[in-house]
Design a protein around this motif. Sequence first.
Motif, PDB file in Angstrom:
ATOM      1  N   MET A 243      -3.830  -4.768  -8.133  1.00 37.16           N
ATOM      2  CA  MET A 243      -4.356  -6.073  -7.764  1.00 37.16           C
ATOM      3  C   MET A 243      -5.875  -6.045  -7.890  1.00 37.16           C
ATOM      4  O   MET A 243      -6.465  -4.979  -8.143  1.00 37.16           O
ATOM      5  CB  MET A 243      -3.931  -6.433  -6.329  1.00 37.16           C
ATOM      6  CG  MET A 243      -2.421  -6.576  -6.158  1.00 37.16           C
ATOM      7  SD  MET A 243      -1.939  -6.995  -4.484  1.00 37.16           S
ATOM      8  CE  MET A 243      -2.469  -8.706  -4.415  1.00 37.16           C
ATOM      9  N   PRO A 244      -6.535  -7.212  -7.762  1.00 37.70           N
ATOM     10  CA  PRO A 244      -8.004  -7.206  -7.800  1.00 37.70           C
ATOM     11  C   PRO A 244      -8.576  -6.318  -6.703  1.00 37.70           C
ATOM     12  O   PRO A 244      -7.961  -6.126  -5.647  1.00 37.70           O
ATOM     13  CB  PRO A 244      -8.362  -8.677  -7.582  1.00 37.70           C
ATOM     14  CG  PRO A 244      -7.151  -9.439  -8.002  1.00 37.70           C
ATOM     15  CD  PRO A 244      -5.989  -8.570  -7.656  1.00 37.70           C
ATOM     16  N   GLY A 245      -9.751  -5.777  -6.934  1.00 39.52           N
ATOM     17  CA  GLY A 245     -10.384  -4.922  -5.928  1.00 39.52           C
ATOM     18  C   GLY A 245     -11.620  -4.261  -6.480  1.00 39.52           C
ATOM     19  O   GLY A 245     -12.071  -4.540  -7.589  1.00 39.52           O
ATOM     20  N   ARG A 246     -12.155  -3.363  -5.677  1.00 41.55           N
ATOM     21  CA  ARG A 246     -13.373  -2.671  -6.067  1.00 41.55           C
ATOM     22  C   ARG A 246     -13.088  -1.685  -7.201  1.00 41.55           C
ATOM     23  O   ARG A 246     -12.123  -0.932  -7.137  1.00 41.55           O
ATOM     24  CB  ARG A 246     -13.954  -1.920  -4.875  1.00 41.55           C
ATOM     25  CG  ARG A 246     -15.395  -1.509  -5.070  1.00 41.55           C
ATOM     26  CD  ARG A 246     -15.985  -1.060  -3.763  1.00 41.55           C
ATOM     27  NE  ARG A 246     -16.326   0.352  -3.825  1.00 41.55           N
ATOM     28  CZ  ARG A 246     -16.849   1.011  -2.813  1.00 41.55           C
ATOM     29  NH1 ARG A 246     -17.032   0.402  -1.666  1.00 41.55           N
ATOM     30  NH2 ARG A 246     -17.170   2.278  -2.921  1.00 41.55           N
ATOM     31  N   MET A 247     -13.928  -1.701  -8.200  1.00 43.97           N
ATOM     32  CA  MET A 247     -13.709  -0.891  -9.395  1.00 43.97           C
ATOM     33  C   MET A 247     -14.773   0.195  -9.491  1.00 43.97           C
ATOM     34  O   MET A 247     -15.962  -0.051  -9.269  1.00 43.97           O
ATOM     35  CB  MET A 247     -13.745  -1.783 -10.639  1.00 43.97           C
ATOM     36  CG  MET A 247     -13.398  -1.090 -11.924  1.00 43.97           C
ATOM     37  SD  MET A 247     -13.382  -2.292 -13.288  1.00 43.97           S
ATOM     38  CE  MET A 247     -13.084  -1.215 -14.677  1.00 43.97           C
TER      39      MET A 247
ATOM     40  N   GLY B 261     -18.375  -2.914  -8.893  1.00 41.05           N
ATOM     41  CA  GLY B 261     -18.186  -4.085  -8.054  1.00 41.05           C
ATOM     42  C   GLY B 261     -16.745  -4.566  -8.000  1.00 41.05           C
ATOM     43  O   GLY B 261     -15.820  -3.904  -8.461  1.00 41.05           O
ATOM     44  N   PHE B 262     -16.544  -5.771  -7.443  1.00 44.31           N
ATOM     45  CA  PHE B 262     -15.218  -6.358  -7.315  1.00 44.31           C
ATOM     46  C   PHE B 262     -14.781  -6.895  -8.680  1.00 44.31           C
ATOM     47  O   PHE B 262     -15.521  -7.613  -9.339  1.00 44.31           O
ATOM     48  CB  PHE B 262     -15.235  -7.488  -6.289  1.00 44.31           C
ATOM     49  CG  PHE B 262     -13.869  -7.928  -5.854  1.00 44.31           C
ATOM     50  CD1 PHE B 262     -13.284  -7.384  -4.732  1.00 44.31           C
ATOM     51  CD2 PHE B 262     -13.154  -8.877  -6.580  1.00 44.31           C
ATOM     52  CE1 PHE B 262     -12.011  -7.792  -4.326  1.00 44.31           C
ATOM     53  CE2 PHE B 262     -11.898  -9.278  -6.183  1.00 44.31           C
ATOM     54  CZ  PHE B 262     -11.322  -8.735  -5.050  1.00 44.31           C
TER      55      PHE B 262
ATOM     56  N   ARG C  72      -9.875  -4.649 -14.352  1.00 43.47           N
ATOM     57  CA  ARG C  72      -9.598  -3.437 -13.580  1.00 43.47           C
ATOM     58  C   ARG C  72      -8.374  -2.676 -14.078  1.00 43.47           C
ATOM     59  O   ARG C  72      -8.360  -1.445 -14.106  1.00 43.47           O
ATOM     60  CB  ARG C  72      -9.421  -3.802 -12.101  1.00 43.47           C
ATOM     61  CG  ARG C  72      -9.419  -2.619 -11.158  1.00 43.47           C
ATOM     62  CD  ARG C  72      -9.206  -3.089  -9.743  1.00 43.47           C
ATOM     63  NE  ARG C  72      -9.324  -1.984  -8.791  1.00 43.47           N
ATOM     64  CZ  ARG C  72      -8.721  -1.966  -7.602  1.00 43.47           C
ATOM     65  NH1 ARG C  72      -7.977  -2.989  -7.204  1.00 43.47           N
ATOM     66  NH2 ARG C  72      -8.879  -0.934  -6.795  1.00 43.47           N
ATOM     67  N   HIS C  73      -7.322  -3.412 -14.482  1.00 45.80           N
ATOM     68  CA  HIS C  73      -6.061  -2.771 -14.860  1.00 45.80           C
ATOM     69  C   HIS C  73      -5.589  -3.127 -16.261  1.00 45.80           C
ATOM     70  O   HIS C  73      -4.452  -2.817 -16.631  1.00 45.80           O
ATOM     71  CB  HIS C  73      -4.961  -3.145 -13.854  1.00 45.80           C
ATOM     72  CG  HIS C  73      -5.247  -2.736 -12.447  1.00 45.80           C
ATOM     73  ND1 HIS C  73      -5.375  -1.421 -12.063  1.00 45.80           N
ATOM     74  CD2 HIS C  73      -5.445  -3.472 -11.314  1.00 45.80           C
ATOM     75  CE1 HIS C  73      -5.611  -1.354 -10.764  1.00 45.80           C
ATOM     76  NE2 HIS C  73      -5.665  -2.590 -10.290  1.00 45.80           N
ATOM     77  N   ASN C  74      -6.434  -3.806 -17.042  1.00 42.03           N
ATOM     78  CA  ASN C  74      -6.100  -4.159 -18.423  1.00 42.03           C
ATOM     79  C   ASN C  74      -4.873  -5.075 -18.526  1.00 42.03           C
ATOM     80  O   ASN C  74      -4.080  -4.966 -19.466  1.00 42.03           O
ATOM     81  CB  ASN C  74      -5.871  -2.899 -19.272  1.00 42.03           C
ATOM     82  CG  ASN C  74      -7.111  -2.044 -19.361  1.00 42.03           C
ATOM     83  OD1 ASN C  74      -8.205  -2.555 -19.576  1.00 42.03           O
ATOM     84  ND2 ASN C  74      -6.952  -0.752 -19.191  1.00 42.03           N
ATOM     85  N   PHE C  75      -4.706  -5.988 -17.551  1.00 43.30           N
ATOM     86  CA  PHE C  75      -3.617  -6.965 -17.630  1.00 43.30           C
ATOM     87  C   PHE C  75      -3.889  -7.943 -18.774  1.00 43.30           C
ATOM     88  O   PHE C  75      -5.033  -8.170 -19.158  1.00 43.30           O
ATOM     89  CB  PHE C  75      -3.513  -7.758 -16.323  1.00 43.30           C
ATOM     90  CG  PHE C  75      -2.772  -7.029 -15.226  1.00 43.30           C
ATOM     91  CD1 PHE C  75      -2.596  -5.665 -15.261  1.00 43.30           C
ATOM     92  CD2 PHE C  75      -2.256  -7.732 -14.151  1.00 43.30           C
ATOM     93  CE1 PHE C  75      -1.924  -5.000 -14.250  1.00 43.30           C
ATOM     94  CE2 PHE C  75      -1.585  -7.090 -13.138  1.00 43.30           C
ATOM     95  CZ  PHE C  75      -1.418  -5.708 -13.180  1.00 43.30           C
TER      96      PHE C  75
END
Length: 207
Positions: free
Chosen positions: A162-166, A119-120, A126-129
């Motif tokens: 950036m945020p997005g579908r994973m 999902g989103f 998503r990127h381990n920030f």
Amino acid sequence: MISAIYGKKIGSTQIFTDTGSAVQVTAIEAPPCTVVQVKTEETDGYNALKVGFIDTKEKKVNKPIRGIFEKNKLSVKKYLKEIRVENFDKDYKPGDQIDLEIFKIGDKVKITGISKGKGFAGVIKRHNFHRGPMTHGSHNIRRTGSIGMCATPSKVHKGKKMPGRMGQKKVTVLSAEILDIIKEQNLILVKGNVPGPSGNIVMVKKI
């Protein structure tokens, strides 16, 4: 010889080696794949075999797909996939089958499938920030933060994290080892994990 076959991920389990160690394995059901169409550079621009596997009812596939099987007088299959090859080692024709005889225990294979969709998701998942500070009135706890674009170049570059579908992407596991082959049940047991959920269609190709 074609060194690839399609199958369905069944799930994970464990087996014991001769030394008594428990090893995690993934079971893949790989029934014989029937050649439905032979593609060549002269006719299609590349060499490939279109294969079908797992029988199904005619009413469960649309007319164009059904016509492919009727043209070659083959039983209708649930899945249609392609296996690309550089050069054919023999003359293949519709109706030929590819089965587990192409593998043996100990072979190294690469397994390609679609990963699980999640999902989103934001940038932390998503990127381990890292998150922002949670004290002193901060409102930037899980936000993306600055993306570094101003008057020049006045746009966000492609590929920016950036945020997005994973998930839900094609993933390949390299150098997985075949630990066992159960031909009576059309099963391959490979060491480690395989992309996607149980029931996912994957391609197993000898390296």
